[in-house]
Structures are given as structure tokens and as C-alpha cells.
Design a protein around this motif. Sequence first.
Motif, PDB file in Angstrom:
ATOM      1  N   GLN A 152       1.921   9.229  -6.530  1.00  0.00           N
ATOM      2  CA  GLN A 152       1.844  10.606  -6.042  1.00  0.00           C
ATOM      3  C   GLN A 152       1.595  11.536  -7.216  1.00  0.00           C
ATOM      4  OE1 GLN A 152       4.976  12.007  -3.444  1.00  0.00           O
ATOM      5  NE2 GLN A 152       5.503   9.888  -2.962  1.00  0.00           N
ATOM      6  N   ARG A 171       0.833  -1.209   0.000  1.00  0.00           N
ATOM      7  CA  ARG A 171       0.000   0.000   0.000  1.00  0.00           C
ATOM      8  C   ARG A 171       0.870   1.263   0.000  1.00  0.00           C
ATOM      9  NH1 ARG A 171      -5.122   1.892   1.216  1.00  0.00           N
ATOM     10  NH2 ARG A 171      -5.186   3.760   2.501  1.00  0.00           N
ATOM     11  N   SER A 172       1.922   1.270   0.820  1.00  0.00           N
ATOM     12  CA  SER A 172       2.783   2.449   0.866  1.00  0.00           C
ATOM     13  C   SER A 172       3.556   2.612  -0.449  1.00  0.00           C
ATOM     14  CB  SER A 172       3.742   2.376   2.049  1.00  0.00           C
ATOM     15  OG  SER A 172       4.592   1.257   1.925  1.00  0.00           O
ATOM     16  N   GLU A 230       1.042   4.059  -2.911  1.00  0.00           N
ATOM     17  CA  GLU A 230       0.824   5.490  -2.650  1.00  0.00           C
ATOM     18  C   GLU A 230       2.022   6.325  -3.107  1.00  0.00           C
ATOM     19  OE1 GLU A 230      -0.087   5.943   1.481  1.00  0.00           O
ATOM     20  OE2 GLU A 230      -2.005   4.881   1.307  1.00  0.00           O
TER      21      GLU A 230
END
Length: 193
Positions: free
Chosen positions: A11, A3-4, A7
Motif C-alpha cells: 500500500q 494477492r491480498s 496488496e
Amino acid sequence: MARSLNEWLWQHEFWLPPGITWEDMKESEDIHYPQPRDLLLSIPFALILVVIRYVFERAIALPLCAKLGVRDKQRPNAQPNPILETFYSTHCKNPKESELISLAKQCDLPVRKVERWFRRRRNTDRPSLSKKFCEACWRFTFYVIAFFTGLAVLYDKPWFWDHRECWTGYPQQVSHPGVKIVVINHVFSLDIF
């Protein structure tokens, strides 16, 4: 972790100009903006093109090659020699004079025969004339079709005639279905074909 990474990768600072976020690029029923997921179309398109190329080369290019009288040259094969073959596959395909002398001593052959062996071995790795013809035939056909498809799809678009129109409304430009195909064609013409 995934998930990170997701993300971080998506961006809006990486992909969009300052002041624009992914929220500004949301689609509605009548307005469709280009989306990053559109790039996923390239994967099945690449697989389809590989299959088409394979079929084209076997069904069209090879028979055309034979009809036009393109014949492969008969190249003499290198005699089996495990020492030279090991050197060829692990070290280099074109040895220096000192390496040739060392290999000649190991194989108990004259240096001239070792040179000839390497030349013949390199020639066996080269593509045949019919293979080159099939490749050129495929490239010619692919680029002609891509060019005329691009003309047909882009002919009536205003940015085809005036390049300043490319930037009108940037980055919130409406996506046209036919243009996606042309863009994918362009992406593939750069490196794969």
C-alpha cells in the motif's frame, strides 16, 4: 490470499508520503526512481559477502595471524561428565551455589571440582585468539573498503556537501547506479558485519 497480502504490504500509504502513489513513481527510459524491488539486491549481495569473508579469513587473515605471531592459548578441556554436560547445555552455563552443591552430590565430586569443570567448559566455548584476530581483520578491511567506496561514489554528488539537497524533489528523486551499491553496503555494515 497471497494477492491480498501483497496488496496490503505494498500500500502506498505505508511506503510513500501523502499525495504520492506508486503510479507517480513509475520509471521511464531516462528516469529511474528507487523501487522496493531494489531491496532484493541485498540477498545475492549478502551471499557474495559471506563467501568473500570466508575466503578472506582463510586465505589472508589466518596467514597474517601466523606471520604476526598471534598464538592461541592452550586451554585445558573439561573432563567428560554427562551429568554436568546435560546441566550446562539445558539449564545454565554459570550455576548458582545451591546448584553447584546439588551437582557435586550427584557426581560425587567436590564443589571446587564442579566449579572448575564449568569454568573450563565455558572457556572451550569462547572463540580462540586467532578467530578473534580474523574477525577484527575482516571488520577492518570491510569498513575501510566500504568507507572509501562511499567516498568515491558520493564525492561528486551535491548532497554529499549540502545535506539539504537530500530532500530536493523528495520522494521523486532519480536513482543513481553507484548510490545503490553504497546503500547496500550501508545496510550490511549495520548488522551482519
